[in-house]
Enzyme design. Structure first.
Site, PDB file in Angstrom:
ATOM      1  N   ASP A  41       0.787  -1.212   0.093  1.00  0.00           N
ATOM      2  CA  ASP A  41       0.121   0.004   0.111  1.00  0.00           C
ATOM      3  C   ASP A  41       0.706   1.295  -0.045  1.00  0.00           C
ATOM      4  O   ASP A  41       0.470   2.507  -0.748  1.00  0.00           O
ATOM      5  CB  ASP A  41      -0.878   0.033   1.073  1.00  0.00           C
ATOM      6  N   TYR A 154      -4.689   4.671   8.889  1.00  0.00           N
ATOM      7  CA  TYR A 154      -4.641   5.277  10.372  1.00  0.00           C
ATOM      8  C   TYR A 154      -5.675   5.802  10.900  1.00  0.00           C
ATOM      9  O   TYR A 154      -5.880   5.451  12.237  1.00  0.00           O
ATOM     10  CB  TYR A 154      -3.416   6.431  10.127  1.00  0.00           C
TER      11      TYR A 154
END
Length: 252
Positions: A41, A154
């Protein structure tokens, strides 16, 4: 179909690059019909920035860890997979960061923009949305403004909400909020302009990060979605980004 392959520095990605380039060829970026990204990613985020505003889509194959933005590392009939792939259009966040020294720096983010304390001292952040004061002072480790695509990254780790690609919503999520202790963040329209002002910057140094760009000692950060810019990412059928975002919400 003319393919431009890019690969991360890992042994597995570099080996795949050699095999696939030999089988399908590897043209220059400006000659390509599609970019195939071999890695994880993080490397995909870097590749997305390189194809930003170009009329070329990018297809990821996972030679990393999580691979949320990637397809399976199946080196079989790649041309057929590319023909059948479904597009998702991503718009980046535009960050304007002003440092304590008065320097203005701009960066783009497909995942998120976040602030994080640089020292043992908590950050103190004033939050304004579209010119209106919403929170006088947030005492915290930091705060995240996420895209829908980045809401599973996140933002999710910080207990933020996952949002579908089609929702036109930007999650705003605190990182370890101390005061107000019960504030869990907000869901903002994608048109919102978020202004984050750092308080007591002399004692409480804070950094701003937009994807892989880090700016230290910021005094003010303004974040908005830039609808004028875009990148197109390709996914295998029944494995699209919208489906993954929905599925992620039912993972135990």
């Amino acid at each position: 179909m003319k393919i431009h392959f890019v690969a991360s520095s890992t042994d597995s990605a570099q080996a795949a690059l050699a095999r696939l380039s030999q089988k399908y060829g590897n043209v220059r970026l400006h000659e390509a019909d599609v970019v195939v990204c071999l890695g994880g990613d993080g490397f995909m985020l870097e590749a997305l920035h390189k194809v930003l505003d170009k009329s070329i889509a990018i297809y990821g194959m996972n030679y990393g860890t999580v691979g949320f933005l990637m397809n399976a590392a199946d080196e079989g009939d790649l041309l057929q997979r590319l023909e059948n792939a479904q597009p998702s259009v991503l718009h980046p966040l535009h960050m304007t960061a002003t440092t304590v020294a008065g320097k203005v720096k701009i960066a783009l983010a497909f995942n998120d923009v976040f602030l994080f304390r640089q020292t043992r001292q908590t950050s103190r952040i004033r939050i304004e949305i579209d010119g209106r004061l919403r929170l006088e002072e947030l005492i915290c480790d930091g705060i995240i403004v996420s895209t829908p695509a980045g809401s599973t990254a996140y933002n999710l780790s910080a207990h933020g909400l996952i949002v579908p690609l089609s929702a036109n919503i930007l999650p705003l999520t605190p990182i370890s909020a101390f005061r107000p202790r019960r504030w869990r963040g907000a869901l903002l329209p994608s048109s919102a302009v978020v202004k984050l002002t750092l308080l007591d910057t002399e004692k409480r140094a804070t950094a701003a990060v937009a994807d892989f760009t880090e700016i230290r000692d910021v005094a003010e950060v303004v974040v908005r979605e830039d609808r004028s810019r875009k990148a197109t990412i390709l996914f295998d059928p029944d494995h699209g980004l919208s489906e993954r975002i929905i599925a992620e919400q039912f993972v135990a």
